[in-house]
Design an enzyme around this catalytic site. Structure first.
Site: not given
Ligand SMILES: *[C@@H]1O[C@H](CO)[C@@H](O)[C@H](O)[C@H]1NC(C)=O
Ligand SMILES: *[C@@H]1O[C@H](CO)[C@@H](O)[C@H](O)[C@H]1NC(C)=O
Length: 591
Positions: A309, A343
């Site tokens: 990720e 993020c």
């Protein structure tokens, strides 16, 4: 009690039936009490460090706060980025610690794998109970270590973690139960199923932006799937890891399990590298594309599967039909939550040309009003906290400067914020940058800071093209009153997640989290994320074991009969031929 029973025995007025009913009642009462007590979460205390208390000002204020001290290279300098106060010096873990941690986790996992889902749920329930009761303390620790605001901690550390635990308790068992599939027509006499076995001991290397949620999230999934786990936190949050790791360990111990099943490490790049190469059975990384490449390359030596990720450059696309007063609060939250260190933060705001000027005017007023400061020590409220790491201030200023030199307009900010009480702390003024185009540097790099980047588009196609052009592909938001158009755009956006008229909703809805392109691959969260923590084992069994078992036709047994090949041709016709006549011919010739 005993004397009462004896008395009943002696008393001839009671017949045998009465005694049996009485005994059964007692047995049921005990079983029910046990059932009830089993369902109760276990309570356990974990003292919160004194430095986390709001208003704490006893730390030595560092002149130039930095996580690394060249004089003392084996240690991590932990400090509060919102005040510059020293918290402690913590020894950085090294390869030797990694080896030791893996050994302990492997040993404990053998026992943990035998636990039932009920026992695992009890651990989660106890953990959830602790989190809900101690949410203030957990947030203070996170704020002190990262500089974030209290609301950002409540949402990004507590709320999302509670949701993840609750979901796993409710849906996890079903997700990991055997899945039965239809078997092939050819092998109709077989049962076909998938079982989800633990991988063994997995590793999670997680980023510093949400020090609590980022370590607890992988632990929830790993433990529920029957795995042991080694969590390596970023060196930036070594201090909070001490408190958070204690919560997990004490919880496991209080529930009667070996706390070694979860191992915590905190070190520099060498520690991460050693963990990736250690021979763990699965790796989850939350980090940047650069670190993702290193992890993938290092894990290739052992062919350990990775879930990567790696951040994003998420867009909010504002179509011409939106109600600006309604959606600007969502956009502001998406941009400035956690000071942009998120993020799935909204890194690019794409606004239709017909509402562009109005949007800019409305948002400029709001951005100028944002209050920057230290959540724990400043009396008045704080909207935007500190930047967590020391190297970001120069990086952001350089990025903004080069973008402006290519024609973007800086309406507000673009420079560090100097706190009157804590001049060495790391703050950045909330920034508004407009007229940005896709080729500019800030459109291509994840900025991870409190900057609203505004871009103009004319058609939906152009908006999709801009959104698709960054290389990243984590998430996107589309704001529109036309739900069908929103869905149409969602299908064309190159990203792992799309939220219509919202930001981050897919995560709270327990859908799988992850991206495409340089945002990485693999998923965590939801059913798919939980299963990714497992060895997916395909198993076939005999459906009618007493009647029919696999046997090879004589013609195909070794040495193979010269008509064996013909036999297979006829079998293929019998099963797969579309034209009925040929199909029947195939069946007839099967002898
Ligand atoms: C837009 O939203 C605001 C705030 O929710 C509301 O007060 C207003 O009536 C809406 N305007 C229109 C045209 O729907
Ligand atoms: C955006 O990316 C998606 C997925 O790769 C693709 O289907 C679509 O055509 C792209 N659209 C534009 C306008 O670039």
């Amino acid at each position: 009690m005993l004397s009462l029973i004896l008395e009943i025995f002696e008393n001839s007025q009671f017949n045998l039936n009465t005694i049996i009913i009485l005994l059964l009642t007692i047995i049921f009462a005990f079983a029910f009490a046990k059932f009830l007590s089993d369902d109760e979460p276990i309570e356990f205390p974990v003292p919160v460090p004194i430095e986390a208390k709001p208003g704490w000002i006893n730390g030595k204020v560092l002149d130039k706060p930095n996580i690394k001290d060249p004089q003392n290279s084996g240690y991590i300098v932990c400090y509060d980025p919102a005040t510059g106060q020293l918290l402690s010096n913590i020894r950085a873990h090294t390869e030797q610690d990694v080896i030791e941690a893996l050994k302990k986790a492997r040993k404990a996992q053998k026992e943990w794998a035998k636990t039932t889902f009920k026992e695992r749920k009890k651990v989660l329930k106890s953990l959830l109970n602790f989190i809900v009761k101690n949410q203030e303390e957990i947030c203070w620790v996170s704020c002190r270590d990262t500089g974030k605001s209290l609301v950002d901690a409540k949402m990004g550390e507590i709320l999302v973690t509670c949701e993840r635990i609750k979901w796993t308790m409710k849906k996890g068992e079903k997700a990991l139960s055997p899945q039965y599939h239809e078997s092939s027509m050819l092998l109709f006499y077989k049962i076909a199923k998938i079982e989800f076995e633990p991988l063994g001991v997995v590793a999670a290397l997680v980023s510093w932006n949400y020090p609590f949620h980022n370590i607890i999230g992988p632990i929830i999934s790993a433990l529920f799937a029957g795995n042991g786990i080694i969590v390596k936190a970023s060196e930036q949050v070594a201090w909070s890891l001490q408190y958070y790791s204690k919560i997990v360990k004490v919880c496991l111990k209080s529930c009667g399990h070996d706390p070694d099943i979860v191992q915590f490490l905190c070190g520099f790049a060498d520690c991460g590298e050693a963990l990736v190469k250690s021979g763990v059975d699965g790796i989850t990384l939350i980090g940047s594309p650069q670190v993702g490449k290193q992890v993938m390359s290092s894990s290739s030596t052992t062919l350990t599967p990775c879930t990567l990720e790696l951040g994003g450059k998420d867009c909010a696309i504002l179509r011409q039909d939106v109600n600006l007063s309604k959606i600007i609060p969502i956009v502001l939250r998406g941009v400035f939550q956690n000071a942009g260190q998120n993020c799935i933060g909204l890194e690019r705001i794409l606004v239709h040309e017909s509402i562009y000027d109005k949007f800019v005017k409305m948002v400029e007023l709001r951005v100028k009003e944002l209050r920057v400061g230290c959540a724990l020590n400043d009396e008045e409220g704080v909207d935007v906290g500190a930047l967590t790491t020391s190297d970001q201030i120069d990086r952001l200023s350089t990025l903004i400067k080069s973008t402006v030199s290519q024609g973007a307009k800086l309406l507000y900010g673009g420079y560090p914020f100097i706190h009157p009480l804590y001049p060495t702390a790391h703050y950045y003024t909330p920034t508004l940058l407009i007229d940005v185009t896709p080729e500019m540097p800030i459109s291509q790099t994840e900025h991870f800071g409190p900057i609203m980047v505004v871009m103009k588009f004319r058609t939906d196609d152009e908006a999709i093209e801009i959104a698709n052009s960054s290389g990243y592909g984590l998430g996107n938001s589309v704001f529109t009153k036309d739900q069908r158009r929103g869905e149409w755009m969602a299908r064309r956006l190159r990203s792992g997640m799309v939220n219509i008229n919202d930001f981050g909703a897919s995560y709270i809805c327990n859908l799988p989290f992850g991206g495409v392109g340089i945002s990485g691959f693999g998923r965590f969260g939801g059913i798919e994320g939980l299963r990714q923590q497992c060895l997916m084992k395909s198993i076939t069994l005999d459906r009618f074991p007493w009647l029919l078992q696999t046997s090879i036709p004589k013609m195909l047994d070794y040495p193979i009969h010269f008509r064996g090949s013909m036999f297979v041709s006829n079998l293929v016709k019998a099963v797969y031929e579309n034209r009925l006549l040929y199909k029947v011919k195939g069946i007839i010739k099967l002898d």
